[in-house]
Design an enzyme around this catalytic site. Structure first.
Site, PDB file in Angstrom:
ATOM      1  N   LYS A  53       0.950  -1.003   0.327  1.00  0.00           N
ATOM      2  CA  LYS A  53      -0.138   0.102   0.305  1.00  0.00           C
ATOM      3  C   LYS A  53       0.821   0.802   0.047  1.00  0.00           C
ATOM      4  CE  LYS A  53      -4.235  -2.643   2.511  1.00  0.00           C
ATOM      5  NZ  LYS A  53      -4.537  -2.682   3.388  1.00  0.00           N
ATOM      6  N   GLN A  97      -4.811  -1.061   9.332  1.00  0.00           N
ATOM      7  CA  GLN A  97      -4.662  -2.607   9.011  1.00  0.00           C
ATOM      8  C   GLN A  97      -5.303  -4.044   9.863  1.00  0.00           C
ATOM      9  OE1 GLN A  97      -3.738  -2.844   5.717  1.00  0.00           O
ATOM     10  NE2 GLN A  97      -3.997  -5.457   6.246  1.00  0.00           N
ATOM     11  N   ASP A 120     -11.044   2.742   3.637  1.00  0.00           N
ATOM     12  CA  ASP A 120     -11.062   1.484   3.219  1.00  0.00           C
ATOM     13  C   ASP A 120     -13.446   1.189   3.337  1.00  0.00           C
ATOM     14  OD1 ASP A 120      -9.053  -0.273   3.136  1.00  0.00           O
ATOM     15  OD2 ASP A 120      -9.455  -0.421   5.422  1.00  0.00           O
TER      16      ASP A 120
END
Ligand code: NAD
Length: 281
Positions: A53, A97, A120
């Site tokens: 990422k 995460q 997200d």
């Protein structure tokens, strides 16, 4: 024999198009778009995902703010970091995460991310707005699958779409996106009794199960479009949820693993970060 979707090439195209838009944003606003990524602990898979990422964020010209906290971090320490980033107007997106170490309350930490920085698309406000058809951030993986289907010119309206899996991050938002595209959507899960029959009626079949080669050729209709979201680590390397070699002989279009949905997920994270930055203006 199916056409095989090149998810890597498509993701590269999305990133290259973003690069141009990101640089225009910087010129207009005098600052870079910034994505903050928080990793807690030493989960090896999470470390790989986070590194990918960060690399992609930098590739498109965004600023990557990376925070690696020790496994022993307290709820308060992680919460304080999220709160600081939440109130920083130069931070456009915040990603925590998952999974977090077991002693931390994941939901409480995620709820500290403002909906407009939720790259997200996991927060209730974004999920609710997706359901209502309102502007929102869509979870990266299903967003990537939809982008893939559209880029391949798949006609969705009026088609039977079957999604196997009902998770909050893949199955449910995927079903909602396909519904929005006027598909007739069926969601299957571990308690579905006539799975084979339902799947063999699908024009578009999306597998998000987490079981290697679970979808076999006898479950797939001739000419179906088959998208494999699964990532399963086996002795023979990464495999999807679809028995690729057999199913590709029956489908008209199929996504491989690796090189299918995976690269698209990261590209859509960057797209979401860009959308968060531009919506905020
Ligand atoms: P999950 O474990 O949360 O959900 C799995 C779903 O599969 C559940 O809803 C369950 O009901 C269903 N299921 C399990 N066994 C079944 C069975 N026998 N028959 C029918 N349904 C069954 O998983 P998830 O987070 O949705 O992820 C699914 C897969 O996709 C995993 O392999 C994961 O690694 C992968 N994934 C890939 C990406 C990507 O970027 N490519 C992103 C997220 C998840």
């Amino acid at each position: 024999m199916a056409k095989i979707i090149d998810g890597k090439a498509l993701a590269q195209k999305v990133k290259d198009e973003l690069k141009v838009k990101v640089s225009e944003f910087e010129k207009e606003n005098g600052r870079k778009i910034a994505l903050a990524v928080i990793l807690v602990g030493e989960n090896p898979a999470s470390k790989v995902y986070v590194n990918n990422k960060i690399k992609s964020t930098e590739y498109v010209g965004m600023k990557s703010l990376s925070f690696h906290l020790p496994e022993s971090s307290t709820q308060e320490e992680v919460s304080d970091l999220v709160k600081t980033l939440a109130s920083d107007s130069t931070v456009d997106g915040i990603l925590v995460q998952l999974p977090l170490p077991k002693h931390l309350n994941e939901n409480k930490i995620l709820s500290l991310i403002p909906a407009e920085k939720d790259v997200d698309g996991f927060l209730a406000e974004n999920v609710g707005n997706l359901m209502l058809g309102m502007p929102c951030t869509v979870a990266c993986t299903p967003f990537g699958v939809l982008k893939m289907l559209k880029s391949e010119g798949v006609e969705l309206s009026g088609k039977n779409a079957v999604v196997i899996g009902r998770s909050n991050i893949v199955g449910k938002p995927m079903a909602m996106l396909l519904l929005k595209e006027n598909c007739t959507v069926t969601i299957c899960h571990s308690k579905t009794s006539n799975l084979k029959e339902i799947c063999s009626n699908a024009d578009v079949l999306v597998a998000a199960i987490g079981r290697p080669k679970f979808v076999t050729a006898d479950m797939v209709k001739d000419g179906a479009v088959v998208i494999d979201v699964g990532i399963n680590r086996t002795e023979n390397g990464l495999v999807g949820d679809v028995d690729f070699d057999a199913v590709k002989e029956k489908a008209s279009l199929i996504s491989p693993v690796p090189g299918g949905v995976g690269p698209m997920t990261i590209a859509m994270l960057l797209e979401n970060t860009y959308l968060c930055a531009t919506r905020k203006k």
